[in-house]
Write a protein that holds these residues in place. Structure first.
Motif, PDB file in Angstrom:
ATOM      1  N   ALA A  27       0.841  -1.211   0.000  1.00 38.44           N
ATOM      2  CA  ALA A  27       0.000   0.000   0.000  1.00 38.44           C
ATOM      3  C   ALA A  27       0.868   1.250   0.000  1.00 38.44           C
ATOM      4  O   ALA A  27       0.953   1.961   1.001  1.00 38.44           O
ATOM      5  CB  ALA A  27      -0.925  -0.021   1.207  1.00 38.44           C
ATOM      6  N   PRO A  28       1.512   1.545  -1.126  1.00 37.65           N
ATOM      7  CA  PRO A  28       2.378   2.730  -1.160  1.00 37.65           C
ATOM      8  C   PRO A  28       1.614   4.037  -0.933  1.00 37.65           C
ATOM      9  O   PRO A  28       2.188   5.012  -0.466  1.00 37.65           O
ATOM     10  CB  PRO A  28       3.006   2.679  -2.559  1.00 37.65           C
ATOM     11  N   TRP A  29       0.338   4.030  -1.212  1.00 34.88           N
ATOM     12  CA  TRP A  29      -0.493   5.220  -1.029  1.00 34.88           C
ATOM     13  C   TRP A  29      -0.613   5.614   0.436  1.00 34.88           C
ATOM     14  O   TRP A  29      -0.829   6.787   0.763  1.00 34.88           O
ATOM     15  CB  TRP A  29      -1.889   4.973  -1.605  1.00 34.88           C
ATOM     16  N   LEU A  30      -0.475   4.653   1.334  1.00 40.21           N
ATOM     17  CA  LEU A  30      -0.653   4.918   2.762  1.00 40.21           C
ATOM     18  C   LEU A  30       0.357   5.937   3.271  1.00 40.21           C
ATOM     19  O   LEU A  30       0.026   6.802   4.079  1.00 40.21           O
ATOM     20  CB  LEU A  30      -0.532   3.602   3.533  1.00 40.21           C
ATOM     21  N   ARG A  31       1.565   5.865   2.786  1.00 40.26           N
ATOM     22  CA  ARG A  31       2.599   6.825   3.205  1.00 40.26           C
ATOM     23  C   ARG A  31       2.188   8.248   2.842  1.00 40.26           C
ATOM     24  O   ARG A  31       2.366   9.178   3.631  1.00 40.26           O
ATOM     25  CB  ARG A  31       3.950   6.475   2.593  1.00 40.26           C
ATOM     26  N   HIS A  32       1.628   8.432   1.641  1.00 40.48           N
ATOM     27  CA  HIS A  32       1.215   9.764   1.212  1.00 40.48           C
ATOM     28  C   HIS A  32       0.099  10.312   2.111  1.00 40.48           C
ATOM     29  O   HIS A  32       0.086  11.503   2.430  1.00 40.48           O
ATOM     30  CB  HIS A  32       0.749   9.754  -0.245  1.00 40.48           C
ATOM     31  N   MET A  33      -0.806   9.430   2.521  1.00 44.79           N
ATOM     32  CA  MET A  33      -1.893   9.858   3.410  1.00 44.79           C
ATOM     33  C   MET A  33      -1.345  10.315   4.759  1.00 44.79           C
ATOM     34  O   MET A  33      -1.750  11.344   5.295  1.00 44.79           O
ATOM     35  CB  MET A  33      -2.904   8.730   3.612  1.00 44.79           C
ATOM     36  N   VAL A  34      -0.416   9.553   5.313  1.00 46.57           N
ATOM     37  CA  VAL A  34       0.166   9.900   6.619  1.00 46.57           C
ATOM     38  C   VAL A  34       1.029  11.150   6.489  1.00 46.57           C
ATOM     39  O   VAL A  34       0.980  12.032   7.353  1.00 46.57           O
ATOM     40  CB  VAL A  34       0.958   8.713   7.210  1.00 46.57           C
ATOM     41  N   GLU A  35       1.792  11.266   5.408  1.00 48.55           N
ATOM     42  CA  GLU A  35       2.596  12.468   5.186  1.00 48.55           C
ATOM     43  C   GLU A  35       1.703  13.700   5.098  1.00 48.55           C
ATOM     44  O   GLU A  35       2.007  14.738   5.678  1.00 48.55           O
ATOM     45  CB  GLU A  35       3.417  12.343   3.902  1.00 48.55           C
ATOM     46  N   ALA A  36       0.608  13.579   4.351  1.00 49.64           N
ATOM     47  CA  ALA A  36      -0.309  14.710   4.204  1.00 49.64           C
ATOM     48  C   ALA A  36      -0.865  15.130   5.555  1.00 49.64           C
ATOM     49  O   ALA A  36      -0.954  16.322   5.863  1.00 49.64           O
ATOM     50  CB  ALA A  36      -1.440  14.352   3.240  1.00 49.64           C
TER      51      ALA A  36
END
Length: 182
Positions: free
Chosen positions: A50-59
């Protein structure tokens, strides 16, 4: 209760047990844990799944640290596949509202609300955006819907306070704020 060490440990346990529990990652961000440390706990397992998860947490980290432009950049990395995701739309709406871009925030909150009209997440900020635009009709509809769904949640009372402010009824707005706090 003021025990940040115990809270951090609890969130770390929740995150390692289920790294899809964004609430645990958000709690860690709010307690000052870096995004790198949060993802180091998963030992790289999420990078391929789930590479997208990092972007959500970063945001969320950028939002928490009052850096809306960077938060929006992190969410843009998700690509168009997430344009129909209500959680992403609400996150973008919050960041746009923080950036004082209320017209675009209104559009994203409206889309998120249309996708999931039972979610209360971010609807208090949506009410703030509608108040800033002086859109009392839309604000009244949002307020009525939230209070009908659950009048024990603060978001509906916050929206009612904004609606009362639109109508220049300051005493009623204060009463609704007190209800939200209660």
């Amino acid at each position: 209760l003021g025990s940040t060490r115990a809270a951090t440990q609890s969130y770390k346990l929740a995150w390692t047990a289920n790294p899809f529990a964004l609430e645990a990652a958000h709690g860690l961000v709010e307690l000052g844990v870096s995004v790198e440390e949060i993802f180091d706990m998963t030992e790289g397992a999420l990078a391929s799944v789930a590479p997208w998860l990092r972007h959500m947490v970063e945001a969320y980290s950028y939002e928490w640290n009052h850096r809306p432009k960077r938060g929006l950049e992190a969410l843009e990395k998700l690509g168009p596949a997430f344009d129909g995701n209500s959680a992403c739309l609400v996150a973008k709406g919050r960041l746009l509202a923080m950036s004082k871009n209320v017209e675009e925030a209104d559009e994203l909150f409206s889309r998120a609300h249309a996708l999931d009209d039972t979610s209360f997440d971010g609807m208090d900020i949506f009410a703030s955006v509608l108040y800033q635009q002086k859109d009392s009709v839309k604000l009244n509809r949002l307020t009525q819907k939230m209070l009908q769904m659950d009048d024990t949640r603060a978001e509906g009372w916050t929206a009612a306070a904004y609606y009362s402010l639109c109508k220049q009824n300051f005493d009623k707005a204060l009463m609704y704020v007190e209800q939200a706090i209660e």
